[in-house]
Design a protein around this motif. Structure first.
Motif, short mmCIF file in Angstrom:
data_model
loop_
_atom_site.label_atom_id
_atom_site.label_comp_id
_atom_site.label_asym_id
_atom_site.label_seq_id
_atom_site.Cartn_x
_atom_site.Cartn_y
_atom_site.Cartn_z
N GLU A 1 55.28 -13.90 135.40
CA GLU A 1 54.06 -13.28 134.88
C GLU A 1 52.81 -14.10 135.23
OE1 GLU A 1 54.64 -13.05 130.63
OE2 GLU A 1 55.97 -14.77 130.74
N ARG B 1 52.15 -19.21 114.91
CA ARG B 1 51.25 -18.13 114.57
C ARG B 1 51.80 -17.31 113.40
NH1 ARG B 1 48.70 -13.73 118.78
NH2 ARG B 1 47.91 -12.29 117.21
N TYR C 1 45.10 5.10 113.05
CA TYR C 1 45.44 5.40 111.65
C TYR C 1 44.79 6.71 111.25
CZ TYR C 1 46.77 0.49 111.50
OH TYR C 1 47.37 -0.72 111.76
N LEU D 1 49.16 -6.60 109.30
CA LEU D 1 50.50 -6.05 109.09
C LEU D 1 51.10 -5.59 110.42
CD1 LEU D 1 50.14 -4.10 105.72
CD2 LEU D 1 50.96 -6.41 106.14
N GLU D 2 50.26 -5.07 111.30
CA GLU D 2 50.77 -4.67 112.61
C GLU D 2 51.22 -5.89 113.41
OE1 GLU D 2 51.68 -1.99 113.87
OE2 GLU D 2 51.68 -2.26 116.05
N GLU D 3 50.45 -6.97 113.32
CA GLU D 3 50.84 -8.18 114.02
C GLU D 3 52.19 -8.68 113.50
OE1 GLU D 3 48.07 -11.52 114.08
OE2 GLU D 3 49.80 -12.86 113.97
N ASP E 1 45.39 -3.90 107.91
CA ASP E 1 46.18 -3.11 108.86
C ASP E 1 46.52 -3.93 110.10
OD1 ASP E 1 46.37 -0.71 107.46
OD2 ASP E 1 44.51 0.10 108.29
N ALA E 2 45.51 -4.64 110.63
CA ALA E 2 45.72 -5.41 111.85
C ALA E 2 46.76 -6.51 111.63
CB ALA E 2 44.40 -6.02 112.33
N ARG F 1 54.53 -6.93 112.17
CA ARG F 1 55.56 -6.01 112.66
C ARG F 1 55.89 -6.29 114.12
NH1 ARG F 1 57.24 -0.66 111.85
NH2 ARG F 1 58.73 -0.24 113.51
N VAL F 2 54.85 -6.40 114.95
CA VAL F 2 55.06 -6.61 116.38
C VAL F 2 55.83 -7.91 116.62
CG1 VAL F 2 53.87 -7.19 118.53
CG2 VAL F 2 53.14 -5.22 117.21
N THR F 3 55.49 -8.94 115.87
CA THR F 3 56.16 -10.22 116.10
C THR F 3 57.54 -10.26 115.44
OG1 THR F 3 54.99 -11.25 114.24
CG2 THR F 3 54.04 -11.55 116.44
N GLU G 1 59.41 -7.35 116.02
CA GLU G 1 60.06 -6.58 117.07
C GLU G 1 60.34 -7.46 118.29
OE1 GLU G 1 58.19 -2.16 116.08
OE2 GLU G 1 57.14 -3.44 117.48
N ASP G 2 59.52 -8.47 118.48
CA ASP G 2 59.74 -9.45 119.53
C ASP G 2 59.94 -10.81 118.88
OD1 ASP G 2 59.71 -11.22 121.59
OD2 ASP G 2 57.72 -10.71 122.35
N TRP H 1 45.26 -16.94 111.93
CA TRP H 1 46.08 -17.97 112.59
C TRP H 1 45.25 -18.80 113.55
CZ3 TRP H 1 46.56 -17.50 117.95
CH2 TRP H 1 46.09 -16.31 118.48
N ARG I 1 46.50 1.32 118.61
CA ARG I 1 47.12 2.08 117.52
C ARG I 1 46.05 2.90 116.81
NH1 ARG I 1 45.92 -2.06 113.53
NH2 ARG I 1 45.19 -3.67 114.92
N ARG J 1 58.08 -18.32 120.46
CA ARG J 1 56.74 -18.78 120.86
C ARG J 1 55.68 -18.39 119.83
NH1 ARG J 1 57.48 -15.03 125.13
NH2 ARG J 1 56.88 -12.97 124.41
N TYR J 2 55.98 -17.38 119.02
CA TYR J 2 55.00 -16.96 118.03
C TYR J 2 55.14 -17.69 116.70
CZ TYR J 2 54.20 -12.85 121.03
OH TYR J 2 53.89 -12.01 122.06
#
Lengths: 110, 273
Positions: free
Chosen positions: B2, B110, A59, B93-95, B90-91, B97-99, B101-102, B60, A57, B106-107
């Motif tokens: 996988e 965390r 910024y 908040l992105e985590e 930032d990192a 958000r991503v968790t 979206e999915d 975490w 990503r 399992r998360y």
């Protein structure tokens, strides 16, 4: 009154999400250049511990608010390719956290 | 499917070192020493800088007992390396958000640890209360339909974990939302949180045979009453919806009937009064 003005300061920092995980900062800059006038840029490598949800990503803190819309029109939904040709659809959003590092650099005497 | 077995690449020694001192060694007693080591890293090296930020954001990964020490270390380091604090937040908040979206469970462990870590970072002033509220509101709105007949894949009826996440974050830093604008923000948020809770609780998915998990109910009640001992909780969803309508009319009388309330700005406006 100051408070009110502060509360309505426009958002200027955007995030470009869901970039290819293997993308490098150089490759990214090559694709999006020239970035309109900005005072902060940060390219974040993916967090590999997120399993299937690994993306890079970037910024950018823009100086002119109008540039944000132009940037969004161009790169929100833009397809980025990784070196294997896999497609990643970028998303442009306001960054949820608007702080950026202060300009002046203190030297750490360590 | 996988299980593609690629030989694991050996991590560069510097990465291993950063991981070890932050995630294994760090505890309250040696924080000063590890801070000194972290300050000595070559921050001009992009690779080192990015790995360090990733590990500083990895709240975490550490034992719960070391979480606060990692937050404090990050805050102290930020005084020397200006770019660290925003990049870490930032990192995270992105985590988050991503968790969302999915929403895979399992998360979950965390998710809890990450949100508590964010709360600790707030306690060390790396972010503002309004940023904490952005996260809190995202938990109760992201992909939420507020309509039982319209099931959201991002927030399915059987998933009650977001309630626990909101409680975990409030538990970590909610006690500081006790004056001025942050107090008001919390008061408003608690109404919207109750709305979300009651929306989940009253979902027809839950039946006599398949009851809404009682422990979630306990956590929720405990959280709200410890923050606001005098709070009278809404007991049904409609009652809470009416209360929200009232808030909306008070704060945004000019808004049309059909318009959605804008969660995020509630506190902002009341603070500016």
């Amino acid at each position: 009154k100051d408070k009110k003005a502060k509360a309505h300061r426009p958002l200027t920092k955007i995030i470009l999400r869901r970039l290819p995980p293997t993308m490098t900062e150089e490759a990214f800059l090559e694709q999006v250049s020239p970035i309109p006038e900005h005072d902060h840029f940060y390219f974040a490598k993916p967090d590999p511990s997120l399993g299937n949800n690994v993306y890079s990503r970037a910024y950018i803190n823009f100086v002119n608010v109008e540039d944000i819309y132009l940037f969004r029109d161009k790169f929100d939904g833009y397809v980025f390719l990784d070196e294997k040709g896999l497609e990643y659809v970028g998303i442009v959003e306001y960054a949820p956290f608007q702080r950026i590092p202060k300009k002046k650099k203190k030297k750490d005497p360590k | 499917p996988e299980t593609i077995t690629t030989p694991k690449e050996e991590e560069p020694p510097m990465h291993q070192f950063i991981r070890k001192i932050l995630h294994e060694d760090l505890q309250k007693s040696n924080e000063e020493k590890i801070l000194r080591l972290m300050r000595k890293l070559n921050w001009d090296d992009n690779e080192v800088c990015s790995v360090a930020i990733q590990h500083l954001a990895g709240g975490w990964r550490v034992r719960a007992s070391a979480r606060r020490a990692l937050a404090r270390l990050t805050a102290e380091l930020a005084a020397w390396q200006e770019s660290v604090a925003p990049a870490v937040v930032d990192a995270i908040l992105e985590e988050i958000r991503v968790t969302m979206e999915d929403p895979h469970p399992r998360y979950n462990q965390r998710r809890i640890a990450t949100v508590r870590y964010l709360g600790e970072l707030y306690n060390y002033k790396l972010l503002d209360s309004k940023d904490v509220f952005t996260v809190l509101y995202s938990r109760i709105t992201f992909g939420v339909t507020n309509d039982h007949s319209n099931v959201s894949p991002l927030d399915p009826p059987d998933n009650v974990f977001r309630i626990r996440l909101v409680c975990a974050l409030l538990e970590t830093c909610g006690a500081y939302f006790n004056s001025g604008s942050s107090k008001k923000r919390l008061d408003y948020f608690l109404v919207f949180f109750q709305n979300y809770y009651l929306f989940k609780y009253s979902d027809p998915f839950w039946t006599e045979e398949n009851k809404f998990p009682i422990y979630v109910n306990y956590i929720y009640q405990e959280c709200l009453t410890s923050l606001r001992p005098k709070i009278v909780l809404y007991t049904n969803w409609q009652e809470c919806k009416d209360a929200i309508e009232e808030i909306r009319l008070t704060l945004y009388p000019e808004m049309g009937e059909e318009e959605q309330y804008d969660n995020d700005d509630q506190g902002e406006d009341s603070a500016a009064d």
